[in-house]
Write a protein that holds these residues in place. Structure first.
Motif, PDB file in Angstrom:
ATOM      1  N   ALA A  61       0.834  -1.200   0.000  1.00  0.00           N
ATOM      2  CA  ALA A  61       0.000   0.000   0.000  1.00  0.00           C
ATOM      3  C   ALA A  61       0.866   1.247   0.000  1.00  0.00           C
ATOM      4  O   ALA A  61       1.654   1.467   0.922  1.00  0.00           O
ATOM      5  N   GLY A  62       0.736   2.050  -1.044  1.00  0.00           N
ATOM      6  CA  GLY A  62       1.494   3.285  -1.164  1.00  0.00           C
ATOM      7  C   GLY A  62       0.617   4.491  -0.916  1.00  0.00           C
ATOM      8  O   GLY A  62      -0.525   4.536  -1.368  1.00  0.00           O
ATOM      9  N   ALA A  63       1.171   5.457  -0.178  1.00  0.00           N
ATOM     10  CA  ALA A  63       0.408   6.668   0.102  1.00  0.00           C
ATOM     11  C   ALA A  63       1.353   7.813   0.445  1.00  0.00           C
ATOM     12  O   ALA A  63       2.432   7.600   0.983  1.00  0.00           O
ATOM     13  N   GLY A  64       0.911   9.011   0.128  1.00  0.00           N
ATOM     14  CA  GLY A  64       1.686  10.208   0.433  1.00  0.00           C
ATOM     15  C   GLY A  64       0.988  11.070   1.465  1.00  0.00           C
ATOM     16  O   GLY A  64      -0.098  10.741   1.940  1.00  0.00           O
ATOM     17  N   LEU A  65       1.628  12.187   1.808  1.00  0.00           N
ATOM     18  CA  LEU A  65       1.131  13.155   2.790  1.00  0.00           C
ATOM     19  C   LEU A  65       0.824  12.458   4.123  1.00  0.00           C
ATOM     20  O   LEU A  65       1.725  11.900   4.728  1.00  0.00           O
ATOM     21  N   ILE A  82       2.551  -4.026   3.564  1.00  0.00           N
ATOM     22  CA  ILE A  82       3.834  -3.373   3.377  1.00  0.00           C
ATOM     23  C   ILE A  82       3.554  -1.965   2.878  1.00  0.00           C
ATOM     24  O   ILE A  82       2.973  -1.788   1.803  1.00  0.00           O
ATOM     25  N   GLY A  83       3.935  -0.973   3.660  1.00  0.00           N
ATOM     26  CA  GLY A  83       3.660   0.413   3.309  1.00  0.00           C
ATOM     27  C   GLY A  83       4.788   1.035   2.503  1.00  0.00           C
ATOM     28  O   GLY A  83       5.962   0.832   2.806  1.00  0.00           O
ATOM     29  N   VAL A  84       4.403   1.779   1.489  1.00  0.00           N
ATOM     30  CA  VAL A  84       5.353   2.541   0.676  1.00  0.00           C
ATOM     31  C   VAL A  84       5.034   4.019   0.871  1.00  0.00           C
ATOM     32  O   VAL A  84       4.035   4.518   0.338  1.00  0.00           O
ATOM     33  N   PRO A  85       5.831   4.727   1.669  1.00  0.00           N
ATOM     34  CA  PRO A  85       5.611   6.164   1.795  1.00  0.00           C
ATOM     35  C   PRO A  85       5.958   6.842   0.471  1.00  0.00           C
ATOM     36  O   PRO A  85       6.980   6.524  -0.138  1.00  0.00           O
ATOM     37  N   LEU A  86       5.099   7.725   0.024  1.00  0.00           N
ATOM     38  CA  LEU A  86       5.289   8.358  -1.279  1.00  0.00           C
ATOM     39  C   LEU A  86       5.443   9.865  -1.139  1.00  0.00           C
ATOM     40  O   LEU A  86       4.772  10.493  -0.317  1.00  0.00           O
ATOM     41  N   GLU A  87       6.299  10.402  -1.985  1.00  0.00           N
ATOM     42  CA  GLU A  87       6.382  11.855  -2.102  1.00  0.00           C
ATOM     43  C   GLU A  87       5.158  12.284  -2.886  1.00  0.00           C
ATOM     44  O   GLU A  87       4.814  11.672  -3.893  1.00  0.00           O
ATOM     45  N   CYS A  88       4.500  13.314  -2.448  1.00  0.00           N
ATOM     46  CA  CYS A  88       3.275  13.757  -3.111  1.00  0.00           C
ATOM     47  C   CYS A  88       3.632  14.471  -4.416  1.00  0.00           C
ATOM     48  O   CYS A  88       4.083  15.615  -4.402  1.00  0.00           O
ATOM     49  N   VAL A  89       3.433  13.775  -5.543  1.00  0.00           N
ATOM     50  CA  VAL A  89       3.779  14.360  -6.836  1.00  0.00           C
ATOM     51  C   VAL A  89       2.772  15.396  -7.302  1.00  0.00           C
ATOM     52  O   VAL A  89       3.116  16.304  -8.032  1.00  0.00           O
ATOM     53  N   SER A  90       1.557  15.282  -6.837  1.00  0.00           N
ATOM     54  CA  SER A  90       0.534  16.227  -7.293  1.00  0.00           C
ATOM     55  C   SER A  90       0.602  17.552  -6.541  1.00  0.00           C
ATOM     56  O   SER A  90      -0.009  18.516  -6.941  1.00  0.00           O
ATOM     57  N   ASP A  91       1.343  17.580  -5.426  1.00  0.00           N
ATOM     58  CA  ASP A  91       1.428  18.807  -4.627  1.00  0.00           C
ATOM     59  C   ASP A  91       2.838  18.964  -4.086  1.00  0.00           C
ATOM     60  O   ASP A  91       3.126  18.648  -2.942  1.00  0.00           O
ATOM     61  N   LYS A  92       3.739  19.453  -4.917  1.00  0.00           N
ATOM     62  CA  LYS A  92       5.134  19.642  -4.504  1.00  0.00           C
ATOM     63  C   LYS A  92       5.269  20.746  -3.459  1.00  0.00           C
ATOM     64  O   LYS A  92       6.317  20.912  -2.867  1.00  0.00           O
ATOM     65  N   SER A  93       4.207  21.500  -3.228  1.00  0.00           N
ATOM     66  CA  SER A  93       4.290  22.638  -2.329  1.00  0.00           C
ATOM     67  C   SER A  93       4.459  22.250  -0.867  1.00  0.00           C
ATOM     68  O   SER A  93       4.813  23.086  -0.055  1.00  0.00           O
ATOM     69  N   ASN A  94       4.208  20.982  -0.506  1.00  0.00           N
ATOM     70  CA  ASN A  94       4.338  20.640   0.915  1.00  0.00           C
ATOM     71  C   ASN A  94       5.794  20.649   1.363  1.00  0.00           C
ATOM     72  O   ASN A  94       6.068  20.778   2.536  1.00  0.00           O
TER      73      ASN A  94
END
Length: 163
Positions: A61-65, A82-94
């Motif tokens: 399971a992958g998720a961002g923010l 198994i978690g996949v931390p993701l960089e939020c590609v749709s909102d680089k402003s974070n």
């Protein structure tokens, strides 16, 4: 041998395809689902139930923010997640580069664990799923051992380098 791949946003497709590629390389059946834990809770619950009923044996399971998806799924099933931390590609402003997601996934409360790999490292999530499944499937264990042997041979071949 079946692994379900979940992620919360279509924008994460390219990263999560890397997990699918590894599973395919090892001959592990998989199915992917794009379902947000926050926006579609009931759909997520019914899909996780269906995944269990269909004989899947692990979940990536992958998720961002806030990265709630892996933990929410872990709370719905006894399958390894198994978690996949993701960089939020749709909102680089974070500006956090996926650290927010990493901390969310790795800091699960006691009793409902989520195995966690590095930020964006969907490939490692798939390799971990293969390791988990290899406990039950001798043919998969043989493929994994051959893969590891090749890694060692490649390292041996590259140990001396001219600079």
């Amino acid at each position: 041998m079946k692994v379900a791949i979940f992620f919360g946003s279509k924008s994460d497709t390219e990263t999560m395809k890397k997990a699918a590629a590894v599973l395919k390389e090892f001959g592990v059946e998989y199915k992917a689902f794009v379902i947000s834990a926050h926006r579609a809770g009931e759909l997520l619950r019914s899909t996780v139930s269906q995944v269990e009923a269909d004989g899947f044996e692990a979940i990536i399971a992958g998720a961002g923010l806030a990265a709630a998806l892996p933990g929410v799924i872990a709370g719905m099933t006894t399958l390894p997640v198994i978690g996949v931390p993701l960089e939020c590609v749709s909102d680089k402003s974070n500006g956090l580069g996926g650290m927010d997601a990493l901390l969310s996934v790795v800091q699960m409360p006691p009793q409902i664990p989520v195995a966690t790999v590095g930020i964006g490292n969907a490939k490692n999530a798939a390799y971990l799923a293969v390791q988990i499944l290899s406990i039950k499937y001798p043919e998969l264990k043989e493929k994994l051992l051959a893969f590891r042997k090749k890694l060692a041979a490649d390292a041996q071949a590259n140990k001396d380098i001219e600079l």
